[in-house]
Design an enzyme around this catalytic site. Structure first.
Site, PDB file in Angstrom:
ATOM      1  N   LYS A  96       0.820  -1.222   0.000  1.00 54.54           N
ATOM      2  CA  LYS A  96       0.000   0.000   0.000  1.00 54.54           C
ATOM      3  C   LYS A  96       0.847   1.262   0.000  1.00 54.54           C
ATOM      4  CE  LYS A  96      -4.062  -2.286   2.047  1.00 54.54           C
ATOM      5  NZ  LYS A  96      -3.532  -3.653   2.217  1.00 54.54           N
ATOM      6  N   ARG A  97       1.856   1.297  -0.855  1.00 52.36           N
ATOM      7  CA  ARG A  97       2.737   2.451  -0.916  1.00 52.36           C
ATOM      8  C   ARG A  97       2.079   3.603  -1.665  1.00 52.36           C
ATOM      9  NH1 ARG A  97       4.899  -0.547   2.480  1.00 52.36           N
ATOM     10  NH2 ARG A  97       7.143  -0.945   2.521  1.00 52.36           N
TER      11      ARG A  97
END
Lengths: 314, 314
Positions: free
Chosen positions: A110-111
């Site tokens: 989830k960057r």
């Protein structure tokens, strides 16, 4: 260099197995069978390196159990990062091991960040751009990565560019599976649309130039099964977007809730089950064979359930 | 165990130095002075370990140059993650080194995930909960972490809880500094408020129970200097929220744009400058002494500029 796009490989593999199940590997040290923890501690001691080894050994045992059964695994980065550099090294060793066993690997990290920082995350997860890559094994990277859209499309573009260049994939968070997802994602805008739909439109626009042979683009979406109405609505709005669907199993959604994720023909979605599969063994004293059998049985059962759900899609 | 809250330590240190500058350490391998890259390659070779060593040596040289001058540094995780486990190990070694030199350390990792995964990220960046922490040095963790609000408050709560328990801090993305920030963050809701304001309200609510002696809460906000009107508006709405302000320097904002980040008395904001300081040297052939002097001079100049901006705040 790019090779066949991730999404096309994924679609083919799902069709070969008739099975849209992705096993989520979310290893929590305290829940790992005792025999694995003990072996890791014997080798490395009661420290970060020992903890990291336990996560790797556990993940590799899950991979061994499910590799013949499912197209893909999703590795949750956070649980590995909790043990510093040793944990991250274990994460990448596990990515490599799963790929060698024929699985597609999604890094769930989830960057999201801007400009050159987003490019550095793409380096980390999808592979470096040449020529820095000269010394890096392309198989040590993930096939796909989850990313967060809060910063807007200029923060997503470096990921899209890299994914397209290297034949990898992305899944952008659109509607997540948690109870608080509604707080921001369901906010209704002046246009009458929700924020989640706005994010969906970014996904659609970013992916438009990167549609593969399968008819799906390199830019997928994360849409939780715990909000089945949103899932069905977003499915209708995004015909060229492949969905990664969390929330099935331990988070509460069943086959009925996931059914809306599929396009007619049962295409277009990969459904994640994690805890209901990897912790299917009866007690922490389960031996290697009981562990393997319990994980494989839970994966088979979920796969049958999801196959039926996909077939019902119209 | 908790000790003095991060935000109180930060406020005191800013007052001691009369200086709200945070040096951003965003090390890109190709921009590091040749003498550092060569030393790292000599020790470890032209591989991920050598690259990680170069980032560490560069970061440590920046720390040496700025430790007497500024209250805090912000380390951008992405640039270290780009070199796998070795890179992440270098990141944590640098965190430890900077703390030993008396700097407060903000890990800029923009994490965000649900439930037990958020707790694992808190383990990774802020410190494990006892008793897992028995073997972990509390100084090896960051003082504060940046987090992403897209998933809602239940995804932020595990971070808040851990920060409060261990005397650490958070900065939640509210309005970022990039050109595309507007796409989602400036969307106007039916209520007439923007999404960024909605995120600001989450920050305010989550922090309300965790206000320290300084008058600021453990839950800060990231608000970019590149949108000075939003910055001033959010400042007025959030009197108990400490701001981390990117966008100054290489991203284009100057002292006039940042001024709105401060409360009367010049309190309440830490302004980040990264590239304009760490790459202030004249060429990649700069030796150790020229490197140190250029970084220190750029930090001193930015500090004077920001001190004046803070004094003008009314």
């Amino acid at each position: 260099m790019a090779g066949e796009p991730f999404v096309d490989r994924l679609v083919r593999r799902i069709e070969e197995l008739e099975n849209p199940l992705c096993v989520g590997i979310d290893p929590v040290l305290g829940r790992i069978p005792a025999h694995i923890r003990e072996e890791a501690a014997r080798r490395h001691g009661q420290n970060e390196r020992g903890a990291a080894a336990a996560l790797y050994l556990f993940g590799a045992a899950v991979v061994d159990a499910v590799a013949p059964l499912v197209p893909a695994v999703k590795l949750q980065s956070a649980f590995f990062e909790a043990y510093g550099g040793a944990g991250v090294e274990a994460f990448w060793q596990l990515v490599l091991y799963a790929r060698q066993k024929g699985l597609l690997v999604i890094a769930d990290a989830k960057r999201g960040d801007i400009g050159s920082t987003a490019a550095a995350y793409a380096d980390a997860f999808l592979g470096h751009e040449a020529p820095v890559s000269a010394w890096a094994d392309p198989d040590r990277y993930a096939d796909a990565l989850t990313v967060n859209p809060y910063l807007g499309s200029d923060a997503l573009e470096p990921f899209v560019k890299r994914a397209a260049a290297l034949g990898r994939g992305l899944f952008v968070l659109v509607k997540t599976s948690n109870p608080g997802a509604a707080e921001l994602q369901d906010q209704v805008l002046l246009s009458g649309e929700t924020l989640a739909l706005q994010a969906a439109k970014l996904v659609d626009a970013l992916g438009a130039k990167h549609v593969g042979r399968s008819g799906f683009s390199a830019v997928g979406a994360v849409v939780g099964a715990t909000y089945p109405e949103d899932l069905a609505r977003l499915r209708a709005w995004l015909p060229h977007t492949f969905f990664l669907v969390p929330g099935y199993g331990a988070q509460g959604a069943g086959a009925a809730e996931v059914a809306g994720a599929f396009l007619p023909g049962g295409r277009g979605a990969l459904v994640v089950a994690a805890r209901s599969i990897i912790y299917a063994f009866s007690s922490e004293h389960a031996g290697p064979e009981e562990f393997r059998a319990s994980v494989a049985a839970a994966a088979r059962s979920a796969a049958l359930d999801l196959r039926a759900a996909a077939r019902r899609a119209t």
